[in-house]
Write a protein that holds these residues in place. Structure first.
Motif, PDB file in Angstrom:
ATOM      1  N   THR A  21     172.094  88.414 -65.766  1.00 41.32           N
ATOM      2  CA  THR A  21     171.715  87.191 -65.079  1.00 41.32           C
ATOM      3  C   THR A  21     171.293  86.183 -66.132  1.00 41.32           C
ATOM      4  O   THR A  21     170.250  86.327 -66.774  1.00 41.32           O
ATOM      5  CB  THR A  21     170.577  87.442 -64.080  1.00 41.32           C
ATOM      6  N   TYR A  22     172.101  85.168 -66.331  1.00 39.45           N
ATOM      7  CA  TYR A  22     171.887  84.173 -67.378  1.00 39.45           C
ATOM      8  C   TYR A  22     171.165  82.973 -66.756  1.00 39.45           C
ATOM      9  O   TYR A  22     171.792  82.113 -66.122  1.00 39.45           O
ATOM     10  CB  TYR A  22     173.216  83.760 -67.998  1.00 39.45           C
ATOM     11  N   TYR A  23     169.864  82.938 -66.924  1.00 39.58           N
ATOM     12  CA  TYR A  23     169.054  81.862 -66.371  1.00 39.58           C
ATOM     13  C   TYR A  23     169.063  80.710 -67.377  1.00 39.58           C
ATOM     14  O   TYR A  23     168.282  80.668 -68.326  1.00 39.58           O
ATOM     15  CB  TYR A  23     167.628  82.342 -66.113  1.00 39.58           C
ATOM     16  N   GLU A  24     169.979  79.784 -67.184  1.00 36.45           N
ATOM     17  CA  GLU A  24     170.116  78.656 -68.100  1.00 36.45           C
ATOM     18  C   GLU A  24     170.895  77.539 -67.423  1.00 36.45           C
ATOM     19  O   GLU A  24     171.706  77.770 -66.525  1.00 36.45           O
ATOM     20  CB  GLU A  24     170.828  79.072 -69.393  1.00 36.45           C
ATOM     21  N   LYS A  25     170.626  76.319 -67.851  1.00 37.42           N
ATOM     22  CA  LYS A  25     171.343  75.148 -67.356  1.00 37.42           C
ATOM     23  C   LYS A  25     172.465  74.875 -68.345  1.00 37.42           C
ATOM     24  O   LYS A  25     172.214  74.487 -69.484  1.00 37.42           O
ATOM     25  CB  LYS A  25     170.399  73.958 -67.243  1.00 37.42           C
ATOM     26  N   VAL A  26     173.697  75.076 -67.904  1.00 32.93           N
ATOM     27  CA  VAL A  26     174.847  75.113 -68.807  1.00 32.93           C
ATOM     28  C   VAL A  26     175.681  73.847 -68.674  1.00 32.93           C
ATOM     29  O   VAL A  26     175.930  73.369 -67.562  1.00 32.93           O
ATOM     30  CB  VAL A  26     175.722  76.353 -68.508  1.00 32.93           C
ATOM     31  N   THR A  27     176.121  73.326 -69.826  1.00 27.68           N
ATOM     32  CA  THR A  27     177.027  72.182 -69.849  1.00 27.68           C
ATOM     33  C   THR A  27     178.189  72.473 -70.788  1.00 27.68           C
ATOM     34  O   THR A  27     177.983  72.847 -71.945  1.00 27.68           O
ATOM     35  CB  THR A  27     176.316  70.903 -70.336  1.00 27.68           C
ATOM     36  N   LEU A  28     179.414  72.328 -70.288  1.00 29.33           N
ATOM     37  CA  LEU A  28     180.611  72.385 -71.131  1.00 29.33           C
ATOM     38  C   LEU A  28     181.040  70.943 -71.348  1.00 29.33           C
ATOM     39  O   LEU A  28     181.546  70.285 -70.439  1.00 29.33           O
ATOM     40  CB  LEU A  28     181.727  73.193 -70.466  1.00 29.33           C
ATOM     41  N   SER A  29     180.843  70.424 -72.564  1.00 28.65           N
ATOM     42  CA  SER A  29     181.064  69.004 -72.827  1.00 28.65           C
ATOM     43  C   SER A  29     182.543  68.657 -72.852  1.00 28.65           C
ATOM     44  O   SER A  29     183.405  69.521 -73.016  1.00 28.65           O
ATOM     45  CB  SER A  29     180.412  68.613 -74.157  1.00 28.65           C
ATOM     46  N   ALA A  30     182.812  67.360 -72.730  1.00 25.79           N
ATOM     47  CA  ALA A  30     184.191  66.870 -72.676  1.00 25.79           C
ATOM     48  C   ALA A  30     184.955  67.139 -73.966  1.00 25.79           C
ATOM     49  O   ALA A  30     186.193  67.130 -73.965  1.00 25.79           O
ATOM     50  CB  ALA A  30     184.194  65.377 -72.371  1.00 25.79           C
ATOM     51  N   LYS A  31     184.267  67.376 -75.065  1.00 27.48           N
ATOM     52  CA  LYS A  31     184.955  67.615 -76.330  1.00 27.48           C
ATOM     53  C   LYS A  31     185.498  69.028 -76.447  1.00 27.48           C
ATOM     54  O   LYS A  31     186.099  69.372 -77.455  1.00 27.48           O
ATOM     55  CB  LYS A  31     184.015  67.317 -77.499  1.00 27.48           C
ATOM     56  N   HIS A  32     185.288  69.859 -75.420  1.00 31.12           N
ATOM     57  CA  HIS A  32     185.762  71.239 -75.447  1.00 31.12           C
ATOM     58  C   HIS A  32     186.730  71.501 -74.289  1.00 31.12           C
ATOM     59  O   HIS A  32     186.427  72.257 -73.366  1.00 31.12           O
ATOM     60  CB  HIS A  32     184.598  72.221 -75.359  1.00 31.12           C
ATOM     61  N   PRO A  33     187.927  70.876 -74.290  1.00 30.80           N
ATOM     62  CA  PRO A  33     188.901  71.180 -73.234  1.00 30.80           C
ATOM     63  C   PRO A  33     189.540  72.548 -73.462  1.00 30.80           C
ATOM     64  O   PRO A  33     189.367  73.158 -74.522  1.00 30.80           O
ATOM     65  CB  PRO A  33     189.927  70.054 -73.393  1.00 30.80           C
ATOM     66  N   ARG A  34     190.249  73.032 -72.449  1.00 30.93           N
ATOM     67  CA  ARG A  34     191.069  74.252 -72.533  1.00 30.93           C
ATOM     68  C   ARG A  34     190.219  75.494 -72.801  1.00 30.93           C
ATOM     69  O   ARG A  34     190.599  76.378 -73.566  1.00 30.93           O
ATOM     70  CB  ARG A  34     192.152  74.099 -73.595  1.00 30.93           C
TER      71      ARG A  34
ATOM     72  N   ASP B 261     182.284  69.273 -67.834  1.00 35.29           N
ATOM     73  CA  ASP B 261     182.624  67.900 -68.203  1.00 35.29           C
ATOM     74  C   ASP B 261     183.968  67.845 -68.921  1.00 35.29           C
ATOM     75  O   ASP B 261     184.445  66.771 -69.252  1.00 35.29           O
ATOM     76  CB  ASP B 261     181.528  67.331 -69.104  1.00 35.29           C
ATOM     77  N   ALA B 262     184.566  68.998 -69.185  1.00 34.21           N
ATOM     78  CA  ALA B 262     185.804  69.085 -69.958  1.00 34.21           C
ATOM     79  C   ALA B 262     187.009  69.254 -69.030  1.00 34.21           C
ATOM     80  O   ALA B 262     186.878  69.728 -67.898  1.00 34.21           O
ATOM     81  CB  ALA B 262     185.730  70.256 -70.939  1.00 34.21           C
ATOM     82  N   ASP B 263     188.164  68.889 -69.526  1.00 38.10           N
ATOM     83  CA  ASP B 263     189.410  69.108 -68.798  1.00 38.10           C
ATOM     84  C   ASP B 263     189.923  70.527 -69.048  1.00 38.10           C
ATOM     85  O   ASP B 263     189.557  71.183 -70.028  1.00 38.10           O
ATOM     86  CB  ASP B 263     190.472  68.103 -69.244  1.00 38.10           C
ATOM     87  N   ASP B 264     190.790  70.986 -68.152  1.00 37.38           N
ATOM     88  CA  ASP B 264     191.511  72.252 -68.304  1.00 37.38           C
ATOM     89  C   ASP B 264     190.567  73.442 -68.461  1.00 37.38           C
ATOM     90  O   ASP B 264     190.779  74.318 -69.300  1.00 37.38           O
ATOM     91  CB  ASP B 264     192.474  72.181 -69.495  1.00 37.38           C
ATOM     92  N   PHE B 265     189.524  73.474 -67.647  1.00 39.40           N
ATOM     93  CA  PHE B 265     188.595  74.607 -67.650  1.00 39.40           C
ATOM     94  C   PHE B 265     189.030  75.624 -66.609  1.00 39.40           C
ATOM     95  O   PHE B 265     189.424  75.271 -65.494  1.00 39.40           O
ATOM     96  CB  PHE B 265     187.182  74.130 -67.345  1.00 39.40           C
TER      97      PHE B 265
ATOM     98  N   ALA C  59     170.422  70.607 -54.317  1.00 44.13           N
ATOM     99  CA  ALA C  59     170.297  71.519 -55.455  1.00 44.13           C
ATOM    100  C   ALA C  59     171.692  72.035 -55.791  1.00 44.13           C
ATOM    101  O   ALA C  59     172.149  73.028 -55.231  1.00 44.13           O
ATOM    102  CB  ALA C  59     169.347  72.673 -55.142  1.00 44.13           C
ATOM    103  N   VAL C  60     172.381  71.346 -56.679  1.00 38.64           N
ATOM    104  CA  VAL C  60     173.790  71.608 -56.976  1.00 38.64           C
ATOM    105  C   VAL C  60     173.932  72.845 -57.856  1.00 38.64           C
ATOM    106  O   VAL C  60     173.204  73.008 -58.844  1.00 38.64           O
ATOM    107  CB  VAL C  60     174.424  70.389 -57.677  1.00 38.64           C
ATOM    108  N   ALA C  61     174.861  73.718 -57.502  1.00 37.87           N
ATOM    109  CA  ALA C  61     175.171  74.879 -58.343  1.00 37.87           C
ATOM    110  C   ALA C  61     176.208  74.520 -59.399  1.00 37.87           C
ATOM    111  O   ALA C  61     176.020  74.766 -60.589  1.00 37.87           O
ATOM    112  CB  ALA C  61     175.666  76.039 -57.487  1.00 37.87           C
ATOM    113  N   LEU C  62     177.312  73.907 -58.978  1.00 39.75           N
ATOM    114  CA  LEU C  62     178.421  73.602 -59.885  1.00 39.75           C
ATOM    115  C   LEU C  62     178.835  72.148 -59.709  1.00 39.75           C
ATOM    116  O   LEU C  62     179.148  71.712 -58.599  1.00 39.75           O
ATOM    117  CB  LEU C  62     179.615  74.523 -59.594  1.00 39.75           C
ATOM    118  N   ARG C  63     178.829  71.398 -60.809  1.00 42.76           N
ATOM    119  CA  ARG C  63     179.302  70.013 -60.810  1.00 42.76           C
ATOM    120  C   ARG C  63     180.490  69.904 -61.746  1.00 42.76           C
ATOM    121  O   ARG C  63     180.437  70.381 -62.889  1.00 42.76           O
ATOM    122  CB  ARG C  63     178.188  69.070 -61.253  1.00 42.76           C
ATOM    123  N   ILE C  64     181.557  69.280 -61.276  1.00 38.41           N
ATOM    124  CA  ILE C  64     182.793  69.188 -62.045  1.00 38.41           C
ATOM    125  C   ILE C  64     183.138  67.720 -62.259  1.00 38.41           C
ATOM    126  O   ILE C  64     183.318  66.958 -61.302  1.00 38.41           O
ATOM    127  CB  ILE C  64     183.944  69.907 -61.323  1.00 38.41           C
TER     128      ILE C  64
END
Length: 675
Positions: A84-97, A137-141, A167-172
């Motif tokens: 169980t990974y308790y963390e607020k995660v962001t995949l930035s736009a600079k990391h597509p694919r 925040d990235a494309d092709d995820f 309380a959003v779980a996943l934002r794309i």
């Protein structure tokens, strides 16, 4: 007719070839969505990292793994071990694919408990769009076999904060995001498609209550389970942009909820829920062949802050989709009045055809093309046509193997059929326009009147050259030493008029350069050099076959912009090379800048460029973009953008002819060579 007959024969041959190739494929090649493609001598292994809480992986947290990924535009795989990974995660736009693969959705859990109204640590509070547990925040995820949850419960127990808070779980935010076998869990506003891109979920479980699937993205939920966990809930709240054909589409999904009369987590007896309500813009939501429980209100849909563009059901089943209930929804007013029109049954094909590909009169197939390893699209613009199997089918590895050849064969056969249907309209267009004017770019010869690359000749008598330098309006021409800066040149021809022995303009359009210094010509130069060593390797590696660019007019006079538009006409047909323009920088591979870079466009240009994911291309198009042109000394300009960003291609011209643009891009991508 003779040519059409040949074309039809070639098309049928292509269909048979593709079908045979698919049928002869080895079943062992069948892979689950999210599987790592096996490396071959021609395709090296994809860079993979492992995240494990127990320290046995490369990283202990998912955010650490995402932050450490190279910014190279190449595909990367992140494997998530149980925990169980308790963390607020962001995949930035600079990391597509990026592909995220969990061992099991039940044991690989990413969760956080932020909520709208929570202290943001900066003296303010979080909004709905900031309270997510996971941001893409990235494309092709692509993600498979993981749970993404927000554990904040909007219940009466939290009334001190706000029992109805989001309380959003996943934002794309990115484009072409895909989820396979995942669980997206929360309460109010669980799944938020905030961008204008495309999102695909297959065999997923999505849970929530108020508006728990919502936003402006085009979202397709294919064979998913949608669980309502609180009374008086609403599944969808689309805010579809007016220029988008599709909103939220649920196809072959099963809707579940607590039993009627059962007490939900909020202490309320469960009684009913709605399919959706219109949030903003031109909302569209469609349920196709879904199973609806009896707890669905007879009116099906409810109201909000906008009027729906299209709320529809098609061949849905279950106690919530009985004929008497559907009749009530079908007869409700549409786009006006208190209740939106809701139901389109088997015979109501007028609007549902926007979502269905009518293969025959009895069993339409929804067109949504998606692949875990290649380009993906929602309306047949790329890749494959996916053919859904029977409802409730088991898509585990063992079950998939037996039918793999059939599914792949049908898919490729339909793909070939689609190609055939695309060819015939193309023939009609070409026939109406006549023969394409420029079938071979290498053989193009522009008219003698066209002023292209100048040739300079030194003479002992510099009188004419000095006169030419004196009348040059931008200082592009110099007599001593003899040189001409194409980046400043307006191609007005005045220097050639007063110094014909020193300057002669040819009709050579191959004048683009990867460096600004390359635009300066000297005595005896017979071409504009294009040194491939000055081109970043990732440009040709990532964009050689396809390139989408966003054009920004930074104070331009519309002349260059009009020439860029002409690259897409029937004469130049830039699209045949896989190169085009896109409106959104988030969907672009780079930026084309025209105009002298005025101060009032400085911030907009910076924002647009920053929104393009790495790696990206920067093209300066036109004399004004290259140097400022006639306005180089104006206080209205702000060219500091070029102090921090290095262009990959400089294209002079006043304005830039379409052939200068096409030749420059193809040479940059390594698809043409400069003699």
């Amino acid at each position: 007719m003779k040519h059409l007959s040949r074309l039809f024969s070639l098309g049928m041959l292509a269909c048979c070839t593709l079908f045979a190739a698919a049928c002869s494929s080895d079943d062992n090649e069948t892979r689950q969505p999210g599987d790592t493609p096996a490396p071959t001598p021609d395709t090296p292994a994809i860079h993979t990292v492992v995240v494990a809480q127990d320290g046995t992986g490369d990283y202990a947290t998912l955010q650490e793994a995402f932050d450490a990924l190279p910014v190279d535009g190449e595909p990367h795989i992140v494997r998530l071990r149980p925990g169980t990974y308790y963390e607020k995660v962001t995949l930035s736009a600079k990391h597509p694919r990026v592909t995220l693969i969990g061992d099991d959705a039940a044991t690989c859990i990413i969760t956080y408990d932020d909520f709208a109204g929570h202290d943001d640590g900066r003296g303010g509070t979080l909004g709905t769009w900031q309270c997510q547990s996971f941001l893409v925040d990235a494309d092709d995820f692509t993600a498979s076999n993981v749970t993404i949850a927000n554990s904040y419960v909007n219940s009466l127990a939290n009334a001190a904060v706000n029992k109805d808070t989001q309380a959003v779980a996943l934002r794309i935010e990115g484009d072409r995001a895909a989820f396979y076998g995942c669980r997206i869990m929360g309460y109010q506003d669980t799944l938020f498609g905030r961008g204008t891109g495309r999102v695909y979920l297959r065999d997923c479980y999505v849970e929530g209550n108020v508006d728990f699937i919502f936003g402006s993205s085009t979202m397709v939920l294919d064979r998913c389970t949608l669980h309502v966990n609180r009374n008086n809930s609403v599944l969808t709240a689309p805010s579809t942009p007016a220029d988008h054909k599709y909103g939220i589409v649920c196809i072959d999904c099963t809707i579940t909820c607590p039993a009627t009369g059962e007490t939900d987590f909020d202490g309320t007896k469960f009684s009913y829920f709605y399919l959706g309500r219109p949030w903003q813009n031109a909302p569209r939501a469609v349920f196709i062949r879904c199973e609806e429980p009896a707890a669905l209100r007879a009116e099906g849909w409810t109201t909000m802050s906008a009027q729906p563009e299209l709320f529809a059901e098609y061949r849905c089943t279950g106690d919530g989709a009985t004929s008497d209930r559907l009749a009530k929804r079908a007869n409700a007013p549409h786009r006006s009045g208190s209740t939106p029109r809701a139901c389109i049954r088997t015979t109501g094909r007028d609007e549902i055809q926007k979502y269905l590909n009518q293969q025959n009169q009895t069993e339409p197939i929804f067109k949504f093309s998606f692949s875990t390893t290649g380009p993906r699209s929602i309306d047949g613009t790329e890749a494959r046509v996916f053919v859904p199997g029977p409802r409730g089918a088991d898509f585990s590895r063992s079950k998939r193997r037996g039918d793999a050849w059939r599914i792949r064969g049908i898919s490729l056969f339909l793909r070939a059929s689609n190609i055939a249907t695309m060819i015939l309209p193309k023939i009609r267009v070409l026939r109406s326009h006549g023969q394409q004017a420029i079938p071979d770019l290498d053989a193009v010869q522009l008219t003698e009147e066209f002023r292209g690359r100048p040739e300079l000749t030194f003479t002992e008598d510099t009188t004419e050259a000095e006169r030419a330098e004196a009348i040059c309006p931008t200082g592009a021409f110099r007599a001593d030493p003899l040189e001409l800066d194409l980046g400043r040149c307006l191609f007005c021809g005045e220097c050639a008029r007063v110094a014909p022995r020193n300057v002669h303009f040819t009709n050579d359009y191959r004048i683009g350069s990867p460096t600004r210094e390359g635009l300066i010509l000297h005595d005896g130069d017979t071409r504009v050099a294009f040194d491939p060593e000055q081109v970043r390797p990732e440009i040709r590696r990532c964009f050689r076959q396809a390139l989408q660019l966003r054009e920004v007019s930074a104070g331009g006079d519309a002349s260059v912009e009009m020439e860029l538009n002409a690259t897409g006409n029937v004469n130049f047909d830039l699209g045949r090379f896989g190169i085009g323009f896109t409106a959104s920088p988030r969907h672009a591979d780079g930026v084309v800048v025209s105009g002298p870079l005025t101060a009032n466009m400085a911030e907009a240009l910076e924002i647009c460029y920053d929104a393009v994911a790495e790696p990206k291309i920067l093209v300066m198009c036109g004399t004004e973009a290259c140097s400022g042109g006639l306005f180089a000394e104006s206080r209205a300009l702000d060219r500091s953008f070029l102090d921090t960003h290095k262009p990959d291609l400089w294209l002079p011209g006043a304005p830039t002819h379409p052939m200068i643009y096409i030749d420059g891009l193809l040479t940059l991508l390594g698809r043409k060579k400069r003699d």
